[in-house]
Motif scaffolding. Structure first.
Motif, PDB file in Angstrom:
ATOM      1  N   PHE A  21       0.831  -1.205   0.000  1.00 20.82           N
ATOM      2  CA  PHE A  21       0.000   0.000   0.000  1.00 20.82           C
ATOM      3  C   PHE A  21       0.867   1.258   0.000  1.00 20.82           C
ATOM      4  O   PHE A  21       1.940   1.286   0.608  1.00 20.82           O
ATOM      5  N   ILE A  22       0.338   2.271  -0.639  1.00 21.80           N
ATOM      6  CA  ILE A  22       0.961   3.591  -0.660  1.00 21.80           C
ATOM      7  C   ILE A  22       0.275   4.453   0.392  1.00 21.80           C
ATOM      8  O   ILE A  22      -0.945   4.621   0.371  1.00 21.80           O
ATOM      9  N   ILE A  23       1.055   4.996   1.312  1.00 23.68           N
ATOM     10  CA  ILE A  23       0.519   5.865   2.364  1.00 23.68           C
ATOM     11  C   ILE A  23       0.875   7.305   2.030  1.00 23.68           C
ATOM     12  O   ILE A  23       2.031   7.624   1.742  1.00 23.68           O
ATOM     13  N   ASN A  24      -0.111   8.172   2.083  1.00 25.19           N
ATOM     14  CA  ASN A  24       0.076   9.580   1.752  1.00 25.19           C
ATOM     15  C   ASN A  24       0.083  10.453   3.001  1.00 25.19           C
ATOM     16  O   ASN A  24      -0.733  10.259   3.899  1.00 25.19           O
ATOM     17  N   PHE A  25       0.996  11.406   3.026  1.00 27.20           N
ATOM     18  CA  PHE A  25       1.114  12.337   4.147  1.00 27.20           C
ATOM     19  C   PHE A  25       0.246  13.572   3.929  1.00 27.20           C
ATOM     20  O   PHE A  25      -0.021  13.972   2.788  1.00 27.20           O
ATOM     21  N   LYS A  26      -0.156  14.190   5.027  1.00 31.95           N
ATOM     22  CA  LYS A  26      -0.928  15.439   4.933  1.00 31.95           C
ATOM     23  C   LYS A  26      -0.118  16.539   4.258  1.00 31.95           C
ATOM     24  O   LYS A  26      -0.677  17.425   3.617  1.00 31.95           O
ATOM     25  N   SER A  27       1.186  16.509   4.427  1.00 33.35           N
ATOM     26  CA  SER A  27       2.044  17.484   3.760  1.00 33.35           C
ATOM     27  C   SER A  27       2.890  16.777   2.707  1.00 33.35           C
ATOM     28  O   SER A  27       3.372  15.664   2.920  1.00 33.35           O
ATOM     29  N   PHE A  28       3.002  17.405   1.538  1.00 32.83           N
ATOM     30  CA  PHE A  28       3.852  16.952   0.439  1.00 32.83           C
ATOM     31  C   PHE A  28       3.347  15.702  -0.277  1.00 32.83           C
ATOM     32  O   PHE A  28       4.095  15.080  -1.024  1.00 32.83           O
ATOM     33  N   SER A  29       2.097  15.313  -0.054  1.00 34.15           N
ATOM     34  CA  SER A  29       1.460  14.250  -0.827  1.00 34.15           C
ATOM     35  C   SER A  29       0.249  14.830  -1.543  1.00 34.15           C
ATOM     36  O   SER A  29      -0.487  15.635  -0.970  1.00 34.15           O
ATOM     37  N   LEU A  30       0.034  14.400  -2.787  1.00 35.08           N
ATOM     38  CA  LEU A  30      -1.041  14.977  -3.600  1.00 35.08           C
ATOM     39  C   LEU A  30      -2.135  13.956  -3.900  1.00 35.08           C
ATOM     40  O   LEU A  30      -2.611  13.837  -5.026  1.00 35.08           O
ATOM     41  N   PHE A  31      -2.529  13.225  -2.890  1.00 34.19           N
ATOM     42  CA  PHE A  31      -3.633  12.274  -3.020  1.00 34.19           C
ATOM     43  C   PHE A  31      -4.792  12.792  -2.179  1.00 34.19           C
ATOM     44  O   PHE A  31      -4.690  12.848  -0.955  1.00 34.19           O
ATOM     45  N   PRO A  32      -5.887  13.197  -2.792  1.00 38.08           N
ATOM     46  CA  PRO A  32      -6.968  13.843  -2.027  1.00 38.08           C
ATOM     47  C   PRO A  32      -7.729  12.885  -1.120  1.00 38.08           C
ATOM     48  O   PRO A  32      -7.763  11.676  -1.341  1.00 38.08           O
ATOM     49  N   TYR A  34      -7.508  11.195   1.529  1.00 37.34           N
ATOM     50  CA  TYR A  34      -6.910  10.262   2.484  1.00 37.34           C
ATOM     51  C   TYR A  34      -5.413  10.531   2.627  1.00 37.34           C
ATOM     52  O   TYR A  34      -4.575   9.863   2.023  1.00 37.34           O
ATOM     53  N   ARG A  35      -5.115  11.547   3.459  1.00 33.22           N
ATOM     54  CA  ARG A  35      -3.725  11.887   3.779  1.00 33.22           C
ATOM     55  C   ARG A  35      -3.586  11.901   5.292  1.00 33.22           C
ATOM     56  O   ARG A  35      -4.505  12.311   5.999  1.00 33.22           O
ATOM     57  N   PHE A  36      -2.431  11.466   5.782  1.00 34.26           N
ATOM     58  CA  PHE A  36      -2.283  11.174   7.200  1.00 34.26           C
ATOM     59  C   PHE A  36      -1.127  11.946   7.826  1.00 34.26           C
ATOM     60  O   PHE A  36      -0.143  12.291   7.159  1.00 34.26           O
ATOM     61  N   THR A  37      -1.251  12.192   9.134  1.00 35.57           N
ATOM     62  CA  THR A  37      -0.175  12.818   9.886  1.00 35.57           C
ATOM     63  C   THR A  37       0.936  11.794  10.105  1.00 35.57           C
ATOM     64  O   THR A  37       0.741  10.580   9.922  1.00 35.57           O
ATOM     65  N   PHE A  38       2.095  12.274  10.528  1.00 33.84           N
ATOM     66  CA  PHE A  38       3.219  11.375  10.778  1.00 33.84           C
ATOM     67  C   PHE A  38       2.862  10.325  11.838  1.00 33.84           C
ATOM     68  O   PHE A  38       3.155   9.140  11.676  1.00 33.84           O
ATOM     69  N   ASP A  39       2.229  10.755  12.919  1.00 35.62           N
ATOM     70  CA  ASP A  39       1.857   9.806  13.978  1.00 35.62           C
ATOM     71  C   ASP A  39       0.862   8.765  13.476  1.00 35.62           C
ATOM     72  O   ASP A  39       0.937   7.581  13.858  1.00 35.62           O
ATOM     73  N   GLU A  40      -0.060   9.181  12.622  1.00 34.44           N
ATOM     74  CA  GLU A  40      -1.005   8.225  12.045  1.00 34.44           C
ATOM     75  C   GLU A  40      -0.284   7.232  11.136  1.00 34.44           C
ATOM     76  O   GLU A  40      -0.595   6.035  11.135  1.00 34.44           O
ATOM     77  N   VAL A  41       0.677   7.725  10.371  1.00 28.57           N
ATOM     78  CA  VAL A  41       1.437   6.855   9.464  1.00 28.57           C
ATOM     79  C   VAL A  41       2.182   5.780  10.252  1.00 28.57           C
ATOM     80  O   VAL A  41       2.217   4.608   9.851  1.00 28.57           O
ATOM     81  N   LYS A  42       2.782   6.155  11.383  1.00 30.09           N
ATOM     82  CA  LYS A  42       3.494   5.179  12.221  1.00 30.09           C
ATOM     83  C   LYS A  42       2.566   4.034  12.617  1.00 30.09           C
ATOM     84  O   LYS A  42       2.947   2.856  12.566  1.00 30.09           O
ATOM     85  N   LYS A  43       1.354   4.353  13.026  1.00 37.84           N
ATOM     86  CA  LYS A  43       0.400   3.326  13.438  1.00 37.84           C
ATOM     87  C   LYS A  43      -0.062   2.480  12.258  1.00 37.84           C
ATOM     88  O   LYS A  43      -0.226   1.258  12.376  1.00 37.84           O
ATOM     89  N   ILE A  44      -0.267   3.116  11.112  1.00 37.67           N
ATOM     90  CA  ILE A  44      -0.692   2.387   9.915  1.00 37.67           C
ATOM     91  C   ILE A  44       0.373   1.374   9.504  1.00 37.67           C
ATOM     92  O   ILE A  44       0.066   0.229   9.146  1.00 37.67           O
ATOM     93  N   ILE A  45       1.633   1.784   9.558  1.00 34.06           N
ATOM     94  CA  ILE A  45       2.724   0.891   9.168  1.00 34.06           C
ATOM     95  C   ILE A  45       2.744  -0.352  10.048  1.00 34.06           C
ATOM     96  O   ILE A  45       2.927  -1.485   9.563  1.00 34.06           O
ATOM     97  N   LEU A  46       2.553  -0.195  11.339  1.00 33.49           N
ATOM     98  CA  LEU A  46       2.537  -1.344  12.245  1.00 33.49           C
ATOM     99  C   LEU A  46       1.449  -2.336  11.844  1.00 33.49           C
ATOM    100  O   LEU A  46       1.664  -3.558  11.850  1.00 33.49           O
ATOM    101  N   LYS A  47       0.281  -1.822  11.481  1.00 35.55           N
ATOM    102  CA  LYS A  47      -0.827  -2.694  11.074  1.00 35.55           C
ATOM    103  C   LYS A  47      -0.532  -3.372   9.739  1.00 35.55           C
ATOM    104  O   LYS A  47      -0.863  -4.545   9.535  1.00 35.55           O
ATOM    105  N   MET A  48       0.095  -2.631   8.845  1.00 34.06           N
ATOM    106  CA  MET A  48       0.437  -3.206   7.546  1.00 34.06           C
ATOM    107  C   MET A  48       1.468  -4.312   7.684  1.00 34.06           C
ATOM    108  O   MET A  48       1.402  -5.345   7.005  1.00 34.06           O
ATOM    109  N   ARG A  49       2.436  -4.119   8.549  1.00 37.37           N
ATOM    110  CA  ARG A  49       3.471  -5.141   8.751  1.00 37.37           C
ATOM    111  C   ARG A  49       2.878  -6.431   9.327  1.00 37.37           C
ATOM    112  O   ARG A  49       3.336  -7.536   8.980  1.00 37.37           O
ATOM    113  N   LYS A  50       1.874  -6.308  10.185  1.00 30.45           N
ATOM    114  CA  LYS A  50       1.217  -7.495  10.735  1.00 30.45           C
ATOM    115  C   LYS A  50       0.564  -8.313   9.629  1.00 30.45           C
ATOM    116  O   LYS A  50       0.443  -9.528   9.737  1.00 30.45           O
TER     117      LYS A  50
END
Length: 270
Positions: A21-32, A34-50
């Motif tokens: 999956f491609i995760i988009n950040f609230k800053s510097f990502s151009l995907f409307p 569904y963009r996430f903060t850094f802290d949200e991205v950290k949590k998403i990555i943990l779930k993806m790795r599982k």
């Protein structure tokens, strides 16, 4: 064998039949939407790795000079994360990762920029995987994809314009419109052409009206690409489409699925 990837939007996505999956950040990502903060991205990555999914981070915005310090702060955080690849457009990102000795994690996405074998050879010399332009014809794809660093977006709405100016909000003010024009998709007509317009948080996007896709054309060259991206801008339920592309990778039901995809696109169009 090629692997399918798509954008991450919500937890339920982890059940989709893709390799990553491609995760988009609230800053510097151009995907409307569904963009996430850094802290949200950290949590998403943990779930993806599982779920044993590949993690792609996306920073595909071109960076203004005044924003470079903010970009560096974000990159300082990003390099601490557990990710496989980072997709970039602006070479300020490449410069940062080169200084860190981490360019092996980068993928270049210049949108319409990479259109020739010579360009792909240049990026190969830098050991960079690259998304090819979606404007290429089948014969061109057959030639250019013979190198082993080509990636391709095979499905989705194509963005043709982006602005930091809140253009719909400015139009609303100019026309004294009372209702909000943000976070909704609108159709713009220019002579005989129709486009999709969308604004959120002061950013303005314009897309071609029709979903662009490649399917049967990929039958004999699909494995020339390490990753095939199924884009899902404005598409909430992507499972049907992913099933068809998984069939393509297995050489199953290609003629039937091609017709089903054509019908799907005509029915789900905005």
């Amino acid at each position: 064998m090629s692997k399918l990837i798509t954008e991450y939007t919500k937890l339920e996505d982890l059940k989709l039949n893709v390799s990553g999956f491609i995760i988009n950040f609230k800053s510097f990502s151009l995907f409307p939407k569904y963009r996430f903060t850094f802290d949200e991205v950290k949590k998403i990555i943990l779930k993806m790795r599982k779920e044993k999914k590949l993690v792609f981070l996306n920073l595909d915005a071109l960076v203004r000079e005044k924003d470079l310090s903010n970009l560096k702060c974000l990159l300082d955080q990003i390099v601490t994360l557990d990710f496989d690849y980072l997709i970039f457009h602006d070479f300020a990102v490449y410069t940062y990762f080169k200084e860190k000795g981490l360019t092996d994690k980068l993928i270049y996405d210049g949108k319409t920029m990479v259109t020739s074998k010579k360009e792909l050879e240049f990026f190969a010399s830098k050991k960079l995987p690259v998304f090819l332009s979606r404007e290429l014809k089948q014969k061109e794809l057959e030639v250019i994809s013979t190198l082993d660093n080509a990636l391709l977006e095979v499905f989705g709405y194509e963005r043709i314009f982006y602005s930091k100016r809140p253009i719909l909000s400015l139009f609303k003010e100019f026309k004294n419109i009372k209702e909000s024009l943000t976070n909704k998709v609108y159709k713009l007509q220019e002579k005989d052409d129709i486009y999709l317009a969308y604004e959120e948080e002061g950013e303005y996007f314009v897309y071609l009206e029709k979903i662009k896709y490649l399917y049967k054309e990929l039958k004999d060259i699909k494995n020339n690409f390490k990753f095939l991206k199924v884009g899902r801008t404005f598409i909430e339920d992507i499972g049907f489409v992913l099933d068809k592309y998984n069939d393509l990778l297995l050489n199953e039901n290609i003629e039937e699925n091609s017709k089903l995809l054509e019908n799907y696109i005509s029915e789900v169009g905005l």
